[in-house]
Design an enzyme around this catalytic site. Structure first.
Site, mmCIF file in Angstrom:
data_model
loop_
_atom_site.group_PDB
_atom_site.id
_atom_site.type_symbol
_atom_site.label_atom_id
_atom_site.label_comp_id
_atom_site.label_asym_id
_atom_site.label_seq_id
_atom_site.Cartn_x
_atom_site.Cartn_y
_atom_site.Cartn_z
ATOM 1 N N ASN A 6 -63.108 -15.546 -1.963
ATOM 2 C CA ASN A 6 -63.701 -16.106 -0.752
ATOM 3 C C ASN A 6 -62.712 -17.003 -0.038
ATOM 4 O OD1 ASN A 6 -66.827 -15.523 -1.117
ATOM 5 N ND2 ASN A 6 -66.018 -16.111 -3.107
ATOM 6 N N CYS B 199 -62.583 -10.037 -5.743
ATOM 7 C CA CYS B 199 -63.467 -8.877 -5.720
ATOM 8 C C CYS B 199 -62.908 -7.826 -6.663
ATOM 9 C CB CYS B 199 -63.579 -8.325 -4.301
ATOM 10 S SG CYS B 199 -64.645 -6.882 -4.239
ATOM 11 N N ARG C 283 -71.117 -19.994 -7.990
ATOM 12 C CA ARG C 283 -71.690 -18.692 -8.323
ATOM 13 C C ARG C 283 -70.699 -17.569 -7.989
ATOM 14 N NH1 ARG C 283 -72.591 -13.575 -6.769
ATOM 15 N NH2 ARG C 283 -72.935 -14.313 -4.641
#
Length: 304
Positions: A251, A242, A17
């Site tokens: 991440n 991001c 996700r």
């Protein structure tokens, strides 16, 4: 500081996700399904598999219902989905999600820029979703973005993070993520913020969600372990990024986190080699090298 580290940690795999949502090329549902299935087989107890947000805003997640219908579920594994509103919650319910995730920000500037409302208003919008989750006996997780810094306002006060933790707690969240959305946090700051958050919510139900933009992800996880945090989010192959932080690598890589835990003698219940294989699988599909240093080192060692 009591440096007695937890003996066991839960790793929440967010690659399918959070890791894939910013990819520009559409990834076929069958590739996402294969990735989730590989991660399930690797031993994760919790996988963030999809997001029921408007495809207009996040086109990559348009196949979420198909993915949730196609995965091979393993008993005891929690498959989580992001649900920004009741429409998203109803889709998550229809898809058989085990956990729904709501999200707020610890930065007023970030909240206003992204969803045109204050932190307090954004949390209030989730009240209906939270109540519905409880009615349907679904796990409810709250995520707090920009807990260590914001691309618009800079520093974020630990007291503001604690206030958002309290609001999410009062909505009935079972778990709350303290997220470093742009990867600017450092270990000393992580100690401070995690300890402050733990004054408002049980430490055992707080999780660390770190991005590796400035290379601090692993250090921040270790700092969280020192405080007693035992739930961490990670993304296979270091997937993600991001849009608000140029050069963000996304991440912290799951393979790197697992290598750290292995070295510390902390149990995860996850097969590192199987995660490396899953990382190679998705990286090959995306046509680029995995970002995970541990994963790439293990692959190089295998080939030697």
């Amino acid at each position: 500081m009591n440096a007695t580290l937890p003996k066991h940690v839960k790793i929440v795999e967010v690659g399918p996700r959070d890791g894939l949502q910013n990819e520009k090329e559409t990834i076929p549902a069958e590739v996402k399904i294969e990735l989730v299935n590989r991660l399930t087989q690797a031993g994760f107890a919790n996988i963030e598999a999809a997001s029921f947000v408007s495809p207009k805003w996040v086109p990559q997640m348009a196949t979420s219902a198909e993915v949730m219908a196609g995965i091979t579920r393993k008993p005891g594994v929690v498959y989580s989905v992001l649900t920004p509103n009741m429409k998203g919650f109803e889709a998550a319910l229809a898809a058989g999600a085990d956990e729904v995730v709501i999200f707020g920000s610890a930065s007023e500037a970030f909240s206003q820029k992204n969803i045109n409302c204050s932190i307090a208003e954004s949390i209030e919008r989730f009240r209906e979703v939270a109540q519905a989750a409880k009615q349907h006996r679904k796990r409810l997780r709250g995520s707090i973005s920009c807990s260590f810094g914001c691309p618009y306002q800079g520093q974020v006060s630990p007291d503001v993070v604690a206030d958002v933790v309290r609001r999410l707690r009062d909505l009935g969240c079972d778990e709350i993520d303290i997220a470093d959305t742009i990867g600017v946090g450092t270990p000393h700051q992580v100690h401070t913020v995690m300890q402050r958050a733990a004054q408002e919510f049980p430490l055992a139900q707080l999780s660390g969600h770190f991005h590796d933009t400035y290379g601090q992800g692993i250090g921040n996880i270790y700092a969280s372990l020192e405080v007693g945090v035992a739930i961490f989010h990670a993304s296979v192959a270091g997937l993600g990024g991001c849009p608000y932080a140029k050069g963000a690598t996304g991440n912290v890589a799951t393979e790197d986190v697992l290598f750290l835990m292995q070295g510390l003698g902390i149990e995860t219940g996850i097969d590192l080699n199987a995660v490396v294989d899953a990382g190679q699988f998705i990286s090959q599909h995306l046509g680029r090298k995995a970002v995970s240093r541990a994963g790439n080192a293990i692959v190089a060692k295998r080939a030697a």
